[in-house]
Scaffold this active site. Structure first.
Site, PDB file in Angstrom:
ATOM      1  N   ASP A 116      -9.495  -9.313   9.239  1.00 16.01           N
ATOM      2  CA  ASP A 116      -8.945  -8.097   8.980  1.00 16.01           C
ATOM      3  C   ASP A 116     -10.066  -6.917   9.235  1.00 16.01           C
ATOM      4  O   ASP A 116      -9.526  -5.810   9.835  1.00 16.01           O
ATOM      5  CB  ASP A 116      -8.731  -8.059   7.398  1.00 16.01           C
ATOM      6  N   SER A 141      -1.352  -3.361  10.674  1.00 15.95           N
ATOM      7  CA  SER A 141      -0.994  -4.422   9.578  1.00 15.95           C
ATOM      8  C   SER A 141       0.097  -5.077   9.872  1.00 15.95           C
ATOM      9  O   SER A 141       1.452  -4.792  10.099  1.00 15.95           O
ATOM     10  CB  SER A 141      -0.769  -3.580   8.236  1.00 15.95           C
ATOM     11  N   ARG A 181       1.819 -12.335  -0.478  1.00 17.17           N
ATOM     12  CA  ARG A 181       0.413 -12.572   0.249  1.00 17.17           C
ATOM     13  C   ARG A 181      -0.198 -14.049  -0.482  1.00 17.17           C
ATOM     14  O   ARG A 181       0.219 -14.165  -1.526  1.00 17.17           O
ATOM     15  CB  ARG A 181      -0.397 -11.454  -0.214  1.00 17.17           C
ATOM     16  N   ARG A 184       0.920  -1.272   0.188  1.00 17.26           N
ATOM     17  CA  ARG A 184       0.085  -0.223  -0.088  1.00 17.26           C
ATOM     18  C   ARG A 184       0.837   1.242  -0.041  1.00 17.26           C
ATOM     19  O   ARG A 184       1.973   1.157   0.602  1.00 17.26           O
ATOM     20  CB  ARG A 184      -0.994   0.013   1.195  1.00 17.26           C
ATOM     21  N   TYR A 219      -1.611  -3.421  -6.632  1.00 20.62           N
ATOM     22  CA  TYR A 219      -1.586  -4.198  -5.613  1.00 20.62           C
ATOM     23  C   TYR A 219      -2.913  -4.211  -4.599  1.00 20.62           C
ATOM     24  O   TYR A 219      -3.689  -2.986  -4.797  1.00 20.62           O
ATOM     25  CB  TYR A 219      -0.544  -3.513  -4.576  1.00 20.62           C
ATOM     26  N   LYS A 277      -9.754  -1.986   1.515  1.00 18.05           N
ATOM     27  CA  LYS A 277      -9.499  -0.742   2.649  1.00 18.05           C
ATOM     28  C   LYS A 277     -10.002   0.462   2.057  1.00 18.05           C
ATOM     29  O   LYS A 277     -10.558   1.362   3.077  1.00 18.05           O
ATOM     30  CB  LYS A 277      -7.817  -0.627   2.431  1.00 18.05           C
ATOM     31  N   CYS A 286       0.800  -7.524  11.898  1.00 18.55           N
ATOM     32  CA  CYS A 286       1.013  -7.732  13.241  1.00 18.55           C
ATOM     33  C   CYS A 286       0.470  -9.225  13.979  1.00 18.55           C
ATOM     34  O   CYS A 286       0.252  -9.231  15.145  1.00 18.55           O
ATOM     35  CB  CYS A 286       0.426  -6.658  14.275  1.00 18.55           C
ATOM     36  N   HIS A 305     -10.598  -1.822  11.778  1.00 21.84           N
ATOM     37  CA  HIS A 305      -9.704  -2.919  11.448  1.00 21.84           C
ATOM     38  C   HIS A 305      -9.390  -3.837  12.203  1.00 21.84           C
ATOM     39  O   HIS A 305      -8.495  -3.938  12.952  1.00 21.84           O
ATOM     40  CB  HIS A 305      -8.314  -1.766  11.231  1.00 21.84           C
TER      41      HIS A 305
HETATM   42  C1  OXD Z   1      -3.106  -4.450   5.381  1.00 23.71           C
HETATM   43  C2  OXD Z   1      -3.750  -5.494   4.953  1.00 23.71           C
HETATM   44  O1  OXD Z   1      -2.019  -3.939   5.009  1.00 23.71           O
HETATM   45  O2  OXD Z   1      -4.605  -6.105   5.548  1.00 23.71           O
HETATM   46  O3  OXD Z   1      -3.707  -3.872   6.726  1.00 23.71           O
HETATM   47  O4  OXD Z   1      -3.476  -5.889   3.928  1.00 23.71           O
HETATM   48 MN    MN Z   2      -5.296  -4.910   7.586  1.00 19.53          MN
END
Ligand code: OXD
Ligand code: MN
Length: 587
Positions: free
Chosen positions: A273, A246, A365, A67, A195, A204, A248, A224
């Site tokens: 998410d 993100s 991913r 991102r 992306y 998002k 974590c 989130h």
């Molecule tokens: C982020 C995702 O970057 O969920 O938070 O991809």
């Molecule tokens: Mn996320």
């Protein structure tokens, strides 16, 4: 007369001038055609059909792998409404400047129209969107991450209500990459990136940035957060939602195989998410997962850290920017103990012996349908959502934050969330390992002024008769030797169990200046080899460290000026007072 949808698609087509327009129905055969087109383009390959049936590996442009927050804008009419944590562009300027990039952007390409739903088809919490895009990769990914095609058209047809999103790869030049949100119009424009977080507009852009704005207007919450159910030995399931920045470990926590399975504690996945929540008739806050798939970070995922996802990604999965073995299987760092010989790296080059750098990109991913998760909750598509009993905030903190603590009240919990901080990871472009304040893990995703967002949180607390209790966790605390103190992953259930006990008015805890911290013997540690010293260190609240933390939060809060709710300034002052009391008692 054309419907609003037809009119908008026509308007988009006139701008981007594609060679043809294709309405996507979301069918399997359409997806197969799309994959073949991708393969023909040369950046996508089929994986081993025997061991990874119906899986592909997509290699993105090397400049387009995460991102890009620096080119993500909120185009609210008033600059002040975007607040100090968002980039802002005036709507007219956005329309003009970025509109010029869209002019003719799809010349010679196909424009796909993807109607989609965020949420289960018949839920009152579900919302519809329509993305037009020139990227077949986006179409096949949206097909996993959302409910697309007829199911969405049916809903849009009835209400004529949807969030339009215009996406084009443009020329993929980072200098001409922009992600724009027009919150008053509920419109999204994204150009120059393929992306996930920039290009799958349901995720998002809609489900967080635009939805957070809608949620404030309409009295709900778009967060989130992962959603999980913790089953206890009696079979009762208690639902919790957790916000971590993100990369974590939200996906790993949501899909965890519990270390306490044998004693009857089991984790069920609802979402990994995003949570959309509103108060239900029973007085609890109810949450749905608006998504239909997981877009998870691959490196570090393995049979130990997330066995459920390892099973889930064995079929119907799109891998992006991972490495590939000689037998055409996906591979990433730490997937297996031994690095296979004869690897192809994420850019498609053979990895030579002694090569430096990871073979899979650090933000590579997997995109996998949620229903493939072995422990997907039977309630994951429940139309009224699941009742949430606990909120958990967490970040990556090498120091300061104990393994877990509980806030005193909703207001104090909002303060804990507002002060959330974490050390940065590879999910965003920029430096890795720097501490940044990330309130409620929403820093890059809150579509409006965060001072107003905190106010919305405080007000929501008053509208929920049984608000979730609010906790903070930190799996990442390190000892003086620089090593992680807590084993994490499946062992994290021990912390969830304590949270469950606290929700039920049990669980041993000690009052500290920051909140309730478990006593050293409060966590179930059976079967875990961890010393008392380590446990004490994990649960330690160091007044001097926390004083620095409180000061830093105070400075951070100044950003929000007079839009910061005074309640949060009070909470910060109370924390400082409580810390002072401890320090002076010791001194
Ligand atoms: C982020 C995702 O970057 O969920 O938070 O991809
Ligand atoms: Mn996320």
């Amino acid at each position: 007369m054309a419907t609003r949808l037809e009119a908008w698609v026509e308007e988009a087509a006139q701008k981007v001038r594609p060679k043809q327009v294709v309405w996507c129905d979301g069918s399997e055969s359409e997806a197969q055609q799309m994959v073949e087109r991708l393969v023909a383009e040369g950046r996508t390959v089929h994986l081993n059909e025997r061991t990874y049936p119906n899986c592909v590996l997509h290699r993105s442009d090397p400049s387009d792998v995460a991102r890009t927050e620096q080119v993500t804008f909120i185009c609210s009419r008033r600059k002040d409404d975007a607040g100090p944590t968002n980039n802002w562009m005036a709507p007219e300027e956005g329309k003009q400047k970025i509109g010029a990039l869209f002019d003719g952007a799809m010349a010679g390409r196909t424009m796909y129209v993807v109607p989609y739903l965020m949420g289960p088809a018949d839920s009152h919490m579900t919302r519809a969107g329509v993305e037009v895009t020139d990227s077949p990769y986006v179409v096949v990914s949206m097909r996993i991450m959302a409910r697309i095609g007829k199911i969405a058209l049916d809903r849009i047809g009835k209400a004529n209500d949807f969030v339009p999103g215009l996406h084009s790869l443009g020329d993929l030049n980072p200098a001409r990459r922009f992600v724009l949100h027009f919150p008053e119009e509920k419109l999204i424009w994204s150009i120059g990136s393929g992306y996930g977080g920039n290009a799958l507009l349901g995720k998002k852009c809609f489900a967080l940035r635009i939805a957070s704005w809608m949620a404030r207007e309409q009295g709900w919450m778009a967060e989130h957060m992962l959603i999980l159910g913790l089953e206890d030995p009696s079979g009762k399931i208690t639902y919790m939602a957790a916000a971590f920045p993100s990369a974590c470990g939200k996906t790993n926590l949501a899909m965890m195989v519990s270390a306490l399975e044998d004693s009857g504690y089991r984790v069920w996945t609802v979402g990994d998410d995003i949570a959309w929540m509103q108060p239900g008739p029973d007085g609890y806050l109810h949450a749905i997962n608006p998504e239909a798939g997981f877009f998870g970070v691959a490196p570090g995922t393995n049979e130990l850290t997330n066995p459920n996802v390892m099973t889930a990604v064995k079929r119907n999965t799109i891998f992006t920017n991972v490495a590939m073995t000689a037998s055409r299987e996906p591979w990433w760092e730490a997937m297996t103990e031994e690095v296979p010989s004869d690897l192809t790296d994420w850019q498609g080059h053979k990895v030579s012996a002694g090569a430096k750098g990871p073979a899979a990109h650090a933000n590579s991913r997997y995109t996998v349908p949620a229903r493939q998760a072995p422990r997907i909750s039977p309630k994951w598509e429940d139309l009224s959502g699941v009742p949430i009993s606990a909120f958990i905030f967490g970040g990556r903190r090498a120091r300061v934050a104990p393994l877990v603590y509980e806030s005193w009240s909703w207001q104090h919990g909002v303060f804990v969330g507002a002060g959330l901080a974490s050390e940065t990871t590879a999910a965003i472009t920029g430096e890795v390992g720097v501490r940044r304040r990330d309130p409620m893990a929403m820093l890059p995703f809150c579509g409006y002024h965060m001072g107003d967002y905190f106010r919305h949180w405080l007000e929501m607390g008053q509208n929920i008769p049984h608000p979730p209790k609010i906790f903070h966790v930190n799996w990442f605390r390190k000892g003086s030797n620089g090593k992680l103190l807590w084993p994490g992953y499946g062992e994290n259930v021990r912390v969830l169990k304590w949270i469950l006990e606290r929700v039920n008015g049990k669980g041993q805890a000690e009052e500290t200046p920051i909140g309730f911290v478990p006593t050293t013997h409060a966590l179930t540690l059976d079967g875990l080899d961890i010393s008392l010293d380590k446990m004490e260190e994990l649960l330690r609240v160091d007044a001097a460290d926390w004083q620095k933390e409180a000061d830093e939060i105070g400075v951070f809060f100044k950003k929000f000026g007079d839009r910061l709710p005074p309640e949060l300034r009070e909470e910060q002052a109370h924390l400082t007072e409580r810390l002072n009391l401890v320090t002076s008692a010791k001194g």
